[in-house]
Design a protein around this motif. Structure first.
Motif, PDB file in Angstrom:
ATOM      1  N   GLN A 125      -4.789   0.011   7.228  1.00 11.21           N
ATOM      2  CA  GLN A 125      -4.835   0.692   8.519  1.00 11.21           C
ATOM      3  C   GLN A 125      -3.451   0.795   9.151  1.00 11.21           C
ATOM      4  O   GLN A 125      -3.161   1.752   9.853  1.00 11.21           O
ATOM      5  CB  GLN A 125      -5.776  -0.065   9.456  1.00 11.21           C
ATOM      6  N   MET A 126      -2.604  -0.182   8.913  1.00 12.94           N
ATOM      7  CA  MET A 126      -1.317  -0.260   9.583  1.00 12.94           C
ATOM      8  C   MET A 126      -0.146   0.243   8.741  1.00 12.94           C
ATOM      9  O   MET A 126       1.001   0.137   9.175  1.00 12.94           O
ATOM     10  CB  MET A 126      -1.032  -1.716   9.997  1.00 12.94           C
ATOM     11  N   HIS A 127      -0.383   0.773   7.559  1.00 10.27           N
ATOM     12  CA  HIS A 127       0.710   1.227   6.703  1.00 10.27           C
ATOM     13  C   HIS A 127       0.453   2.653   6.234  1.00 10.27           C
ATOM     14  O   HIS A 127      -0.705   3.065   6.027  1.00 10.27           O
ATOM     15  CB  HIS A 127       0.898   0.300   5.503  1.00 10.27           C
ATOM     16  N   ASP A 128       1.529   3.378   6.063  1.00 14.65           N
ATOM     17  CA  ASP A 128       1.468   4.765   5.615  1.00 14.65           C
ATOM     18  C   ASP A 128       1.183   4.807   4.121  1.00 14.65           C
ATOM     19  O   ASP A 128       1.866   4.130   3.339  1.00 14.65           O
ATOM     20  CB  ASP A 128       2.794   5.447   5.928  1.00 14.65           C
TER      21      ASP A 128
ATOM     22  N   ARG B  47       4.302   3.691   2.136  1.00  7.90           N
ATOM     23  CA  ARG B  47       3.976   2.265   2.216  1.00  7.90           C
ATOM     24  C   ARG B  47       4.764   1.553   3.311  1.00  7.90           C
ATOM     25  O   ARG B  47       4.875   0.326   3.321  1.00  7.90           O
ATOM     26  CB  ARG B  47       4.188   1.564   0.869  1.00  7.90           C
ATOM     27  N   LEU B  48       5.307   2.321   4.231  1.00  4.38           N
ATOM     28  CA  LEU B  48       5.986   1.735   5.382  1.00  4.38           C
ATOM     29  C   LEU B  48       4.976   1.485   6.499  1.00  4.38           C
ATOM     30  O   LEU B  48       3.893   2.074   6.516  1.00  4.38           O
ATOM     31  CB  LEU B  48       7.070   2.690   5.890  1.00  4.38           C
ATOM     32  N   PRO B  49       5.318   0.624   7.455  1.00  8.05           N
ATOM     33  CA  PRO B  49       4.480   0.513   8.655  1.00  8.05           C
ATOM     34  C   PRO B  49       4.307   1.877   9.303  1.00  8.05           C
ATOM     35  O   PRO B  49       5.251   2.672   9.365  1.00  8.05           O
ATOM     36  CB  PRO B  49       5.279  -0.448   9.547  1.00  8.05           C
ATOM     37  N   ASN B  50       3.095   2.135   9.781  1.00  8.73           N
ATOM     38  CA  ASN B  50       2.840   3.429  10.388  1.00  8.73           C
ATOM     39  C   ASN B  50       3.063   3.366  11.903  1.00  8.73           C
ATOM     40  O   ASN B  50       3.552   2.376  12.438  1.00  8.73           O
ATOM     41  CB  ASN B  50       1.426   3.917  10.056  1.00  8.73           C
TER      42      ASN B  50
ATOM     43  N   ALA C 260      16.359  -7.918   9.333  1.00  9.03           N
ATOM     44  CA  ALA C 260      16.562  -6.495   9.053  1.00  9.03           C
ATOM     45  C   ALA C 260      15.764  -5.651  10.036  1.00  9.03           C
ATOM     46  O   ALA C 260      14.676  -6.033  10.465  1.00  9.03           O
ATOM     47  CB  ALA C 260      16.133  -6.172   7.622  1.00  9.03           C
ATOM     48  N   PRO C 261      16.293  -4.509  10.441  1.00  3.53           N
ATOM     49  CA  PRO C 261      15.538  -3.622  11.328  1.00  3.53           C
ATOM     50  C   PRO C 261      14.206  -3.207  10.697  1.00  3.53           C
ATOM     51  O   PRO C 261      14.095  -3.067   9.480  1.00  3.53           O
ATOM     52  CB  PRO C 261      16.471  -2.412  11.500  1.00  3.53           C
ATOM     53  N   LEU C 262      13.214  -3.027  11.539  1.00  2.00           N
ATOM     54  CA  LEU C 262      11.910  -2.561  11.083  1.00  2.00           C
ATOM     55  C   LEU C 262      11.978  -1.063  10.803  1.00  2.00           C
ATOM     56  O   LEU C 262      12.387  -0.283  11.663  1.00  2.00           O
ATOM     57  CB  LEU C 262      10.846  -2.838  12.146  1.00  2.00           C
ATOM     58  N   VAL C 263      11.604  -0.666   9.598  1.00  2.89           N
ATOM     59  CA  VAL C 263      11.574   0.750   9.216  1.00  2.89           C
ATOM     60  C   VAL C 263      10.118   1.204   9.206  1.00  2.89           C
ATOM     61  O   VAL C 263       9.270   0.569   8.579  1.00  2.89           O
ATOM     62  CB  VAL C 263      12.214   0.973   7.836  1.00  2.89           C
ATOM     63  N   ALA C 264       9.825   2.291   9.895  1.00  2.18           N
ATOM     64  CA  ALA C 264       8.451   2.788   9.987  1.00  2.18           C
ATOM     65  C   ALA C 264       8.463   4.304   9.877  1.00  2.18           C
ATOM     66  O   ALA C 264       9.446   4.971  10.230  1.00  2.18           O
ATOM     67  CB  ALA C 264       7.803   2.357  11.298  1.00  2.18           C
ATOM     68  N   ARG C 265       7.355   4.821   9.364  1.00  2.00           N
ATOM     69  CA  ARG C 265       7.152   6.269   9.359  1.00  2.00           C
ATOM     70  C   ARG C 265       6.188   6.599  10.487  1.00  2.00           C
ATOM     71  O   ARG C 265       5.045   6.139  10.495  1.00  2.00           O
ATOM     72  CB  ARG C 265       6.574   6.747   8.028  1.00  2.00           C
ATOM     73  N   LEU C 266       6.655   7.412  11.432  1.00  2.00           N
ATOM     74  CA  LEU C 266       5.851   7.717  12.607  1.00  2.00           C
ATOM     75  C   LEU C 266       4.971   8.944  12.407  1.00  2.00           C
ATOM     76  O   LEU C 266       4.086   9.198  13.220  1.00  2.00           O
ATOM     77  CB  LEU C 266       6.758   7.929  13.819  1.00  2.00           C
TER      78      LEU C 266
END
Length: 677
Positions: free
Chosen positions: A232-235, A239-242, A315-321
């Motif tokens: 639910q929480m990943h693209d 496979r990045l956080p959504n 490390a900075p959080l990388v997410a796909r919005l």
């Protein structure tokens, strides 16, 4: 007499006492698990005072002999031995008075057997919190050798109930009988090394001074929930956080930063959008587009990890919005310099071409960078600032990063406030018209006026057209505003005509946006206004910009032709700054050219000073001659000096407009000019 009956009779009391003692012990072990009528451990005794018939159900009372429980030496129904009699048999007793032997001890009560064999892990705990008895399921769950090994242990230690104060308090309240039930979830360590998630329930036993502890293994459920949450929480593509997980982390970071003084108290965000990604999807397909997104995500992750490693920080959080938008969240940032370095690294990382299944693709990115203090910052506000800054980066030319600018943002907010207030302002009557004279350069006589709209804004004061006309064209409110301008200007021109019948009639020139031609029936609007006000068509001039008129075809060209046939004059405004398609100009129903003021400013000095541009004079002279050959009149804008007016007069320009004659003024000032002339 034989000794068999005598021996049996003599052994009866010892056997009976043992049966009572065993039964009482069984009842004592499971007293709290019994129904309400079962005795407590305090009421179970041995010997003559035990009274087991008061503690057990009727069928479990050991002293009531039943036919199926009869002793082998006891007379049974149908037995015709004359000397054996049953104690309750109506037949006469044996003459020797020998009683039959008692039955053997009964098995444990049914509820105790159920407790011991239950698949649910159970334990009886006394008011001191110690285990009285436990079943095999509990010992197996906790890794004990047998249930007896748990007896006397502290229940709270077995299931870690004292790890947090709230649960510990509730547990103590249940033990004291002040709370009905406690349910909580705990993670415990099994002796073999693996962890278990258990659901703990503690509830009082009715009628007793003990509580029942039950444990349920929910490890499989927790594992399933964890997998579902990860999905639910990943693209699924990168496979990045959504977006959901990103906002969850962002909100948690802002909340923690507001109360935790250990970090820097600052937060940074790089909001990234791929340039031209839609073209990849449209030309190569969504499959290639998805692989490109996955490759971009991998590079961004490596870049973030490297930045975190170099700085010795997380490390900075990388997410796909969503779509081709990514975000890099920096918690406890060290300032704008750190975010600028991160943005530069991202741009360099994405500059290298991507090799995707034989396709070599090159993409760039635009990045909006925001860095600020956590205090007073909300997740929504931070994302709005990042989105605005990303828009600036794209507007500035793409393939770059732009830092958030509060002053620039204030200007954007002002534009937004103006845009949202345009339509209501027309209804509230906040717009006014001022008129600038159009003077004949030959004799200096007033020939016409141009209607210029102003917005008397309640917050920002009097606003000139360049502050809101572009906004009105963007959102379509120019149609409503344009109708009001047209009606007001025509009504005022008719009023001047009636008030000054002796003066030459002056025409009114009204600016028209190209969207008015497309989105409304301009011809019908003009005809309606002229009929309503009584203004002759030849006293109305409509001005359209060169870029709007030169590209006119179809409906716009038909509308202009219809207006010209009606008698309305059509003028091209700011001529010389747009397409300047002279061949197309000959086919348009145009009667007036208005030269842009930039040409007039180029020859404003007679002495040929540094601001003089001789070429402008040549261009203006050529355009005036061309217009006259096409049968058009020419109006020069921005005439500010007498020298400019004289030069324009020599060139042959027909009409002048500018501060030399008058600034835009209210209608009563125009009336005064008409009276003077």
């Amino acid at each position: 007499m034989s000794e068999g009956p005598t021996t049996a009779a003599g052994a009866a009391p010892e056997s009976t006492c043992r049966a009572v003692t065993e039964s009482s012990a069984a009842v004592s072990s499971a007293a709290v698990a019994a129904p309400p009528h079962a005795p407590t451990p305090d009421t179970a005794r041995t010997g003559q005072d035990a009274r087991p018939h008061e503690a057990l159900p009727h069928e479990a009372r050991p002293h009531e002999a039943r036919p199926q429980d009869a002793h082998p030496h006891e007379a049974r129904p149908g037995d015709t031995h004359p000397h054996d009699t049953h104690p309750h048999d109506p037949r006469p007793h044996d003459v020797l008075g020998v009683e039959p032997p008692p039955p053997p001890a009964s098995p444990p009560a049914p509820y105790l057997s159920a407790f011991l064999a239950a698949p649910l892990a159970l334990a009886v705990v006394d008011r001191r919190g110690q285990v009285v008895t436990a079943n095999a399921a509990l010992s197996a769950m906790l890794g004990a050798d047998e249930p007896a090994a748990l007896e006397g242990r502290t229940a709270a230690e077995l299931v870690d109930l004292a790890s947090d104060s709230r649960t510990w308090h509730s547990y103590r309240e249940v033990l004291r009988g002040r709370q009905a039930r406690l349910t909580c979830t705990r993670r415990i360590k099994h002796p073999d090394g693996h962890s278990l998630w258990i659901q703990v329930t503690v509830s009082p036993v009715p009628g007793g001074r003990t509580v029942l502890l039950s444990l349920t293994d929910i490890s499989a459920r927790r594992e399933l929930q964890a997998r579902l949450r990860h999905l639910q929480m990943h693209d699924p593509v990168t496979r990045l956080p959504n977006r959901t997980l990103f906002f969850e982390r962002l909100s948690a970071a802002l909340e923690a930063g507001a109360y935790d003084g250990a970090g820097t108290g600052r937060i940074g965000l790089c909001y990234l959008d791929l340039d031209g990604f839609k073209a990849v999807n449209d030309t190569l397909g969504h499959g290639v587009g998805d692989r490109l997104l996955a490759a971009v995500a991998e590079r961004l992750t490596r870049c973030a990890d490297r930045i975190g490693y170099d700085r010795g920080a997380v490390a900075p959080l990388v997410a796909r919005l969503g779509g081709d938008e990514f975000a890099l969240l920096v918690e406890d940032s060290a300032g704008t310099e750190q975010l600028a370095d991160l943005a530069d690294s991202v741009l360099r990382t994405l500059q290298e071409p991507f090799d995707l299944s034989g396709q070599r693709l090159a993409v760039s990115a635009s990045i909006g960078v925001v860095e600020r203090r956590m205090e007073g910052t909300t997740a929504t506000g931070l994302m709005q600032a990042a989105d605005t800054t990303l828009y600036w980066a794209k507007a500035d030319g793409k393939a770059r990063w732009t830092l958030f600018d509060p002053e620039r943002n204030a200007h954007r907010m002002t534009r937004q406030a103006l845009s949202s207030g345009l339509r209501p302002a027309v209804e509230r009557g906040e717009f006014v018209l001022e008129y600038q004279p159009l003077v004949n350069l030959g004799d200096g006589v007033l020939r016409g006026v141009e209607a210029l709209v102003r917005w008397d804004h309640p917050q920002f004061g009097m606003l000139s057209p360049n502050r809101f006309i572009g906004l009105a064209e963007e959102d379509g409110s120019i149609v409503q505003l344009g109708r009001w301008i047209l009606r007001t200007a025509c009504r005022q021109a008719r009023t001047w005509q009636l008030q000054h019948p002796e003066a030459p009639p002056v025409y009114v020139s009204v600016n028209v946006a190209v969207r008015q031609v497309w989105d409304s029936d301009l011809v019908a609007d003009v005809a309606e206004v002229l009929a309503e006000t009584g203004l002759p068509p030849e006293l109305l001039q409509l001005e359209l910009t060169e870029s709007a008129v030169m590209g006119s075809a179809g409906r716009p060209l038909q509308a202009l032709q219809s207006l010209s046939d009606m008698g309305v004059h059509i003028a091209i405004d700011d001529f010389g700054t747009g397409y300047s398609n002279l061949a197309y100009l000959s086919r348009l129903p145009v009667s007036v050219l208005k030269l842009d003021g930039s040409f007039v400013r180029g020859f404003q000095y007679d002495d040929g000073g540094e601001h003089a541009t001789p070429a402008d004079a040549v261009i203006v002279e050529a355009m005036v001659q061309l217009a006259h050959r096409l049968g058009l009149t020419v109006t020069a804008e921005c005439v500010e000096t007498a020298a400019q007016a004289a030069r324009l007069r020599q060139i042959g320009c027909d009409t002048g407009q500018g501060w030399l004659y008058s600034r835009p003024v209210a209608p009563d000032r125009i009336s005064a000019l008409l009276t003077t002339s």
